[in-house]
Design a protein around this motif. Structure first.
Motif, mmCIF file in Angstrom:
data_model
loop_
_atom_site.group_PDB
_atom_site.id
_atom_site.type_symbol
_atom_site.label_atom_id
_atom_site.label_comp_id
_atom_site.label_asym_id
_atom_site.label_seq_id
_atom_site.Cartn_x
_atom_site.Cartn_y
_atom_site.Cartn_z
ATOM 1 N N GLU A 453 0.794 -1.229 0.000
ATOM 2 C CA GLU A 453 0.000 0.000 0.000
ATOM 3 C C GLU A 453 0.825 1.277 0.000
ATOM 4 O OE1 GLU A 453 -3.988 -1.423 2.440
ATOM 5 O OE2 GLU A 453 -2.692 0.098 3.299
ATOM 6 N N HIS A 454 1.890 1.321 0.761
ATOM 7 C CA HIS A 454 2.554 2.600 1.005
ATOM 8 C C HIS A 454 3.261 3.156 -0.213
ATOM 9 C CE1 HIS A 454 2.878 1.731 5.611
ATOM 10 N NE2 HIS A 454 1.642 1.723 5.161
ATOM 11 N N GLY A 455 3.650 2.303 -1.140
ATOM 12 C CA GLY A 455 4.403 2.739 -2.293
ATOM 13 C C GLY A 455 5.902 2.678 -2.040
ATOM 14 N N ILE A 456 6.671 3.069 -3.061
ATOM 15 C CA ILE A 456 8.133 3.017 -2.987
ATOM 16 C C ILE A 456 8.694 4.321 -2.437
ATOM 17 C CG2 ILE A 456 10.255 2.773 -4.317
ATOM 18 C CD1 ILE A 456 8.661 0.184 -4.017
ATOM 19 N N GLY A 457 8.271 5.454 -3.003
ATOM 20 C CA GLY A 457 8.734 6.749 -2.537
ATOM 21 C C GLY A 457 10.244 6.801 -2.434
ATOM 22 N N LEU A 458 10.738 7.192 -1.251
ATOM 23 C CA LEU A 458 12.173 7.250 -0.989
ATOM 24 C C LEU A 458 12.693 5.981 -0.335
ATOM 25 C CD1 LEU A 458 12.542 10.842 0.529
ATOM 26 C CD2 LEU A 458 13.421 10.049 -1.666
ATOM 27 N N LEU A 463 14.717 -2.001 -2.613
ATOM 28 C CA LEU A 463 13.892 -3.217 -2.556
ATOM 29 C C LEU A 463 13.108 -3.431 -3.838
ATOM 30 C CD1 LEU A 463 12.672 -2.735 1.107
ATOM 31 C CD2 LEU A 463 14.026 -4.678 0.297
ATOM 32 N N LEU A 464 12.696 -2.343 -4.482
ATOM 33 C CA LEU A 464 11.981 -2.466 -5.755
ATOM 34 C C LEU A 464 12.863 -3.121 -6.805
ATOM 35 C CD1 LEU A 464 9.531 -1.836 -7.590
ATOM 36 C CD2 LEU A 464 10.619 0.353 -8.104
#
Length: 496
Positions: A453-458, A463-464
């Motif tokens: 849910e939180h997204g990748i962002g910074l 990990l992506l």
């Protein structure tokens, strides 16, 4: 029914309703990777687009727009601009693109991965003044809203229609911001995430072009016409363009609803109950897991007296007949797994109080360590692997000697840990970062993802890359380059 009306001021998701605790941010935490100073000429050009009253270089305003609700250090934009319509957004994007100035879209600032932090300086584009609900089509179960409309505002507006928009991430986030982050929440087990509930988007590209991802005015429930551009922008975290309008699915309000809380002797028992319920094909409205640490925080913060043990929060929705049968079967499954101490909430007021307390769990967790900020992480795995990843994650937390209340949307294999963190204590910060990373690695090993849910962002860029591989990152960068060749859109997010 077609509507085009400005939301009343008392319902607006306005800037002043966004809560930030400025006092917890030390000066050394306000930083940028490579600050870009917006030129005075660009400021003048932007003023010509929106007027002097809609642009600010004041430090307090920039600080408010330089961080979300995460632990990530504040990174100030060079200026904040408030757009009032799509045409203004188009002009702003074009000016920033021509001058190679970073442009960061801003909704309500409720993200949890530093997605709005201006790590390279630039212009923060606040969309809260674009606050119209443009249409509600009751017969077709859809609505079209501008970027500044929040989910609670839409549902308040829909109250007399018998319809609702069910995606509920907890915070009263802007709906287009929820599209940008592919938000989810407690209702996902029944209604899915934003990806399943967005029919069309109006997007402004970095060069100022405006287009509709499914075609102008299209709002069909399905299409096989061309590439799925809508879902390309859902979850793009502001890195490809600016979402200025969204057409969303609506649903009928259930005839009857009841909620229950049940405690269990162990985490394994609670999660096994969830898996058993779903394997039986029971359509739950919500099913949430809180471990004993989260329940303790829940009781103290929201003045409840629940048994301090791993617990499930469940909600059932449907007609009288189906509801009774659902409750009966779920109660039997829970008792088979050692569930006890059932507490029922059937009146709307008590249900709302219960779920409000659940949504306040982040603040309840922070109260366990006064003066802390949340370090929140989430992972998602196939449901059959959920017991394994939760138990291993709890072991990691215990071994590190940190506080880590655990909350899960376990109906879809997703759970969160809200670590209270003292950012002035580098040892504690490092321990929590290590635990969060290990949790993500365990989830990936169990066929899951580092974020549901939180997204990748910074926070999850590394990990992506591990999750989708070098080739996957390469393809993503090609997509980014095609839409944003000058890399002005929220640079430094998703991947470096």
């Amino acid at each position: 029914m077609y509507l085009c009306r400005r939301i009343p001021k008392h319902l607006q998701s306005s800037l002043k309703n966004v809560k930030h605790n400025k006092s917890t941010i030390a000066p050394e935490q306000v930083q940028s990777e490579s600050s870009v100073v917006v030129s005075s000429r660009l400021i003048e050009e932007l003023q010509g687009v929106v007027g002097k009253s809609n642009i600010s270089t004041a430090e307090a305003v920039r600080e408010q727009h330089g961080h979300d609700e995460s632990y990530h250090p504040t990174s100030l934009p060079d200026c904040v601009i408030f757009a009032e319509n799509t045409e203004q957004v188009s002009h702003i994007a074009k000016l920033c693109n021509n001058s190679r100035t970073p442009l960061i879209p801003f909704g309500t600032g409720t993200g949890l991965e530093g997605g709005i932090n201006a790590i390279k300086g630039g212009v923060c584009l606040n969309l809260s003044k674009m606050d119209k609900i443009l249409s509600v089509n009751q017969e077709d179960f859809d609505a079209t809203v501008e970027a500044g409309v929040s989910r609670q505002t839409l549902n308040t507006y829909l109250r007399d229609t018998g319809l609702l928009f069910p995606i509920d991430p907890g915070a009263d986030a802007s709906l287009c911001g929820m599209c940008a982050t592919s938000a989810s929440g407690t209702n996902a087990v029944r209604y899915g995430t934003m990806r399943e509930n967005v029919l069309n988007l109006e997007v402004v590209l970095p060069d100022g072009r405006i287009f509709d991802t499914a075609g102008t005015g299209r709002r069909t429930k399905k299409t096989s016409a061309g590439y799925n551009l809508t879902n390309l922008f859902v979850g793009s975290e502001g890195t490809l363009g600016i979402i200025t309008k969204a057409t969303l699915r609506l649903y009928g309000i259930p005839e009857c609803t009841t909620s229950a809380v049940c405690s269990f002797p162990s985490v394994q028992n609670a999660v096994d109950t969830t898996v058993n319920i779903l394997q039986c094909g029971i359509q739950m409205a919500r099913i949430e897991f809180l471990d004993e640490v989260a329940i303790d925080a829940f009781n103290k913060y929201s003045k409840y007296d629940m048994n301090v043990a791993p617990s499930l929060f469940m909600e059932f929705a449907g007609s009288d007949g189906t509801l009774d049968k659902q409750v009966e079967v779920v109660s039997e499954i829970a008792q088979m797994n050692g569930g006890s101490d059932f507490k029922w909430a059937q009146e709307a007021e008590e249900r709302n109080r219960l779920w409000k307390a659940r949504h306040d769990i982040v603040y309840a967790c922070m109260a366990l360590q006064p003066g802390s900020k949340p370090y929140s992480t989430d992972v998602c795995v196939p449901i059959s692997n959920l017991p394994d990843v939760i138990i291993k994650s709890k072991q990691l937390i215990d071994e590190a000697g940190v506080i880590g209340p655990m909350v899960g949307h376990v109906g879809d294999g997703n759970f969160h840990v809200f670590f209270p963190v003292d950012r002035s204590n580098p040892e504690q910060v490092q321990k929590i970062k290590d635990v969060a990373k290990q949790m993500a690695l365990i989830a990936q090993e169990l066929d899951g993802t580092c974020t549901g849910e939180h997204g990748i962002g910074l926070g999850k860029r590394e990990l992506l890359e591990r999750e989708i591989g070098e080739e996957g990152i390469s393809v993503m960068k090609q997509v980014k380059s095609a839409f944003d060749p000058n890399n002005i859109m929220n640079p430094g997010k998703v991947f470096c």
